[in-house]
Design a protein around this motif. Structure first.
Motif, PDB file in Angstrom:
ATOM      1  N   THR A  51       0.585  -1.528   0.050  1.00  0.00           N
ATOM      2  CA  THR A  51       0.199  -0.115   0.038  1.00  0.00           C
ATOM      3  C   THR A  51       0.854   1.020   0.138  1.00  0.00           C
ATOM      4  OG1 THR A  51      -1.659  -1.164   0.899  1.00  0.00           O
ATOM      5  CG2 THR A  51      -2.175   0.999   1.076  1.00  0.00           C
ATOM      6  N   TRP A  54      -5.048  -0.001   4.179  1.00  0.00           N
ATOM      7  CA  TRP A  54      -5.303  -1.656   3.358  1.00  0.00           C
ATOM      8  C   TRP A  54      -5.658  -2.832   4.738  1.00  0.00           C
ATOM      9  CZ3 TRP A  54      -2.279  -3.878   7.484  1.00  0.00           C
ATOM     10  CH2 TRP A  54      -1.449  -3.331   8.146  1.00  0.00           C
ATOM     11  N   GLN A  95      -3.150   2.933   6.695  1.00  0.00           N
ATOM     12  CA  GLN A  95      -3.612   3.874   5.687  1.00  0.00           C
ATOM     13  C   GLN A  95      -2.160   4.586   6.260  1.00  0.00           C
ATOM     14  OE1 GLN A  95      -6.726   6.732   6.632  1.00  0.00           O
ATOM     15  NE2 GLN A  95      -5.449   8.041   6.896  1.00  0.00           N
TER      16      GLN A  95
END
Length: 156
Positions: A85, A101, A111
């Motif tokens: 991510t 994620w 995040q």
């Protein structure tokens, strides 16, 4: 501002590096040791003389605690979700747009939000903010990543 960047690198490094060991209890120990090392290194960049020694010790203790807590909860799959991510967000997300994620097996999530893009020594770099939720507790960090010649992003 330098302290925030160091703290962000410390937090993200401890969060992600804590996952590198496996087995019962070793993630927590490994995370703590890695966190202590990163924290001590970050602390050594602050101040001079006795103040620098105190900052190094403080950074090591904080890194130990953060890395230990995260290490006991995150697993290899969480790390992969977070790393994928982060790479994608740093490459494609505009500043201010978070990428999230979630590991459906562990329930851990996080995040990363790029916050600023700039060029340094011919490479593109991005500042970011990250949050990882483990066991209902949020761990936040700030840091910088720069694009490597192979196109990947390396956390500074």
């Amino acid at each position: 501002m330098k302290v925030l960047k160091i703290a962000g690198a410390l937090a993200l490094g401890a969060m992600l590096a804590a996952c590198q060991t496996n087995g019962m209890g070793t993630k927590q120990i490994g995370g703590g040791l890695i966190g202590a090392g990163v924290g001590g290194l970050a602390g050594s960049q602050i101040g001079d003389g006795r103040g620098q020694l105190l900052a190094t010790g403080t950074g090591a203790v904080i890194g130990l605690l953060v890395g230990s807590e995260i290490g006991k909860s995150l697993d290899r799959a969480d790390k992969l979700y977070a790393e994928r991510t982060a790479q994608q967000a740093l490459e494609t997300n505009p500043s201010g747009q978070p990428a999230r994620w979630r590991n459906p097996d562990s329930g851990n999530r996080g995040q990363i939000t790029p916050t600023r893009t700039y060029k340094q020594s011919g490479s593109y770099c991005r500042e970011y903010q990250t949050t990882i939720m483990v066991g209902g507790k949020a761990q936040t960090g700030y840091g910088t990543a720069c694009r490597m010649p192979d196109g990947s992003w390396q956390m500074q």
